[in-house]
Scaffold this active site. Structure first.
Site, PDB file in Angstrom:
ATOM      1  CG  ASP A   9      -0.322  -0.097   2.772  1.00  0.00           C
ATOM      2  OD1 ASP A   9       0.921   0.051   2.519  1.00  0.00           O
ATOM      3  OD2 ASP A   9      -1.099  -0.383   3.503  1.00  0.00           O
ATOM      4  CG  HIS A  62      -6.458  -1.260   7.668  1.00  0.00           C
ATOM      5  ND1 HIS A  62      -6.339   0.166   7.834  1.00  0.00           N
ATOM      6  CD2 HIS A  62      -5.090  -1.676   8.188  1.00  0.00           C
ATOM      7  CE1 HIS A  62      -4.965   0.437   8.213  1.00  0.00           C
ATOM      8  NE2 HIS A  62      -4.200  -0.704   8.427  1.00  0.00           N
TER       9      HIS A  62
HETATM   10  P1  PGA Z   1       1.206  -0.755  12.900  1.00  0.00           P
HETATM   11  O1  PGA Z   1       0.312  -0.716  11.620  1.00  0.00           O
HETATM   12  O2  PGA Z   1       2.057  -2.117  12.383  1.00  0.00           O
HETATM   13  O3  PGA Z   1       2.011   0.120  13.021  1.00  0.00           O
HETATM   14  O4  PGA Z   1       0.493  -1.364  14.115  1.00  0.00           O
HETATM   15  C1  PGA Z   1      -0.517  -1.715  11.036  1.00  0.00           C
HETATM   16  C2  PGA Z   1      -1.480  -1.264  10.105  1.00  0.00           C
HETATM   17  O5  PGA Z   1      -2.226  -0.101  10.586  1.00  0.00           O
HETATM   18  O6  PGA Z   1      -1.744  -1.846   9.048  1.00  0.00           O
END
Ligand code: PGA
Length: 240
Positions: free
Chosen positions: A67, A131
């Site tokens: 993404d 998500h």
């Molecule tokens: P994080 O983010 O690894 O910083 O917790 C995960 C995400 O938002 O997909």
């Protein structure tokens, strides 16, 4: 969907690194997807150490970007592709020619994945709203790579990366849930107490687009690797 629990974050990262190394030993030209965010940082360090020690090489691997924020100027400090490059790809000596991103279009990236023979191994992090990539709540399970509006919970959590919510772009590009579920193997990494509630919902809640990560329960090649802080003291097992 298998569910594996590890004693702590370090052990979790070592276990995911083992899977990446085994994948590359079996198929040096593997097509891989890695997430950005805080969750994979320990995995990246572990893989860099193993590459430095000569245990694995990535020379023939391909990397597809999961993404990215939309409409960033070149060199924008918030680029997720640049983040992955900084934290991981440049540290293992990868060139940008091995990296496929959203530069042209989401459709172009989908076609690229097909021409590479499909995704071999996808590593994912779990958003605070469930998500995967930027597949926000409501994303169809069959969705393809596309542009999306970021959900308020994503804007709030991404503010921690860039200083404030104002700094977080409102639109992103993401591989779709359908794109991801066609991968030969998926591992969702979940770490920390702040993810305990959402992980529990993903494992036990209704399988529906409102909670995008529940799509993983519909496919047999997906696994959740969690640390005890995220999972509680649960034993590993199978859930569907
Ligand atoms: P994080 O983010 O690894 O910083 O917790 C995960 C995400 O938002 O997909």
């Amino acid at each position: 969907m298998k569910f594996k629990v590890f004693a702590d974050y370090k052990t979790l990262c070592a276990a995911v690194a083992d899977e990446v190394v085994q994948q590359l030993h079996a198929k040096p030209g593997s097509v891989l997807v890695f997430p950005t965010g805080n969750t994979p940082l320990g995995l990246f360090s572990e893989l860099v150490a193993r590459e430095t020690a000569g245990e694995v090489e990535f020379r023939r691997a391909h990397f597809v970007i999961l993404d990215e924020y939309a409409d960033l100027a070149p060199g924008d400090r918030r680029s997720l592709t640049d983040w992955l490059d900084r934290e991981f790809l440049s540290r293992i000596g990868m060139s940008r020619s091995q990296v496929y991103d959203f530069e042209h279009s989401a459709d172009h990236l989908e076609r690229k994945i097909v021409s590479l023979g499909g995704l071999d191994l996808v590593i994912l992090g779990l958003g605070p709203n469930g998500h995967l990539g930027f597949n926000e709540p409501g994303s169809p399970f069959g969705s393809r790579a596309r542009s999306v509006s970021l959900a308020p919970a994503t804007i709030a959590s991404n503010a921690a990366y860039w200083g404030s919510e104002e700094q977080v772009p409102r639109v992103g590009h993401t591989l779709g849930l359908g794109t991801l579920c066609e991968a030969r193997r998926l591992i969702l990494m979940v770490s920390g107490q702040s993810k305990r509630n959402i992980l529990n919902q993903v494992r036990t809640g209704e399988i529906a687009p409102d909670l995008p990560a529940t799509v993983l329960r519909t496919i047999s090649q997906a696994e959740i690797f969690a640390d005890e802080q995220a999972a509680g003291r649960q034993i590993s097992g199978t859930a569907n």
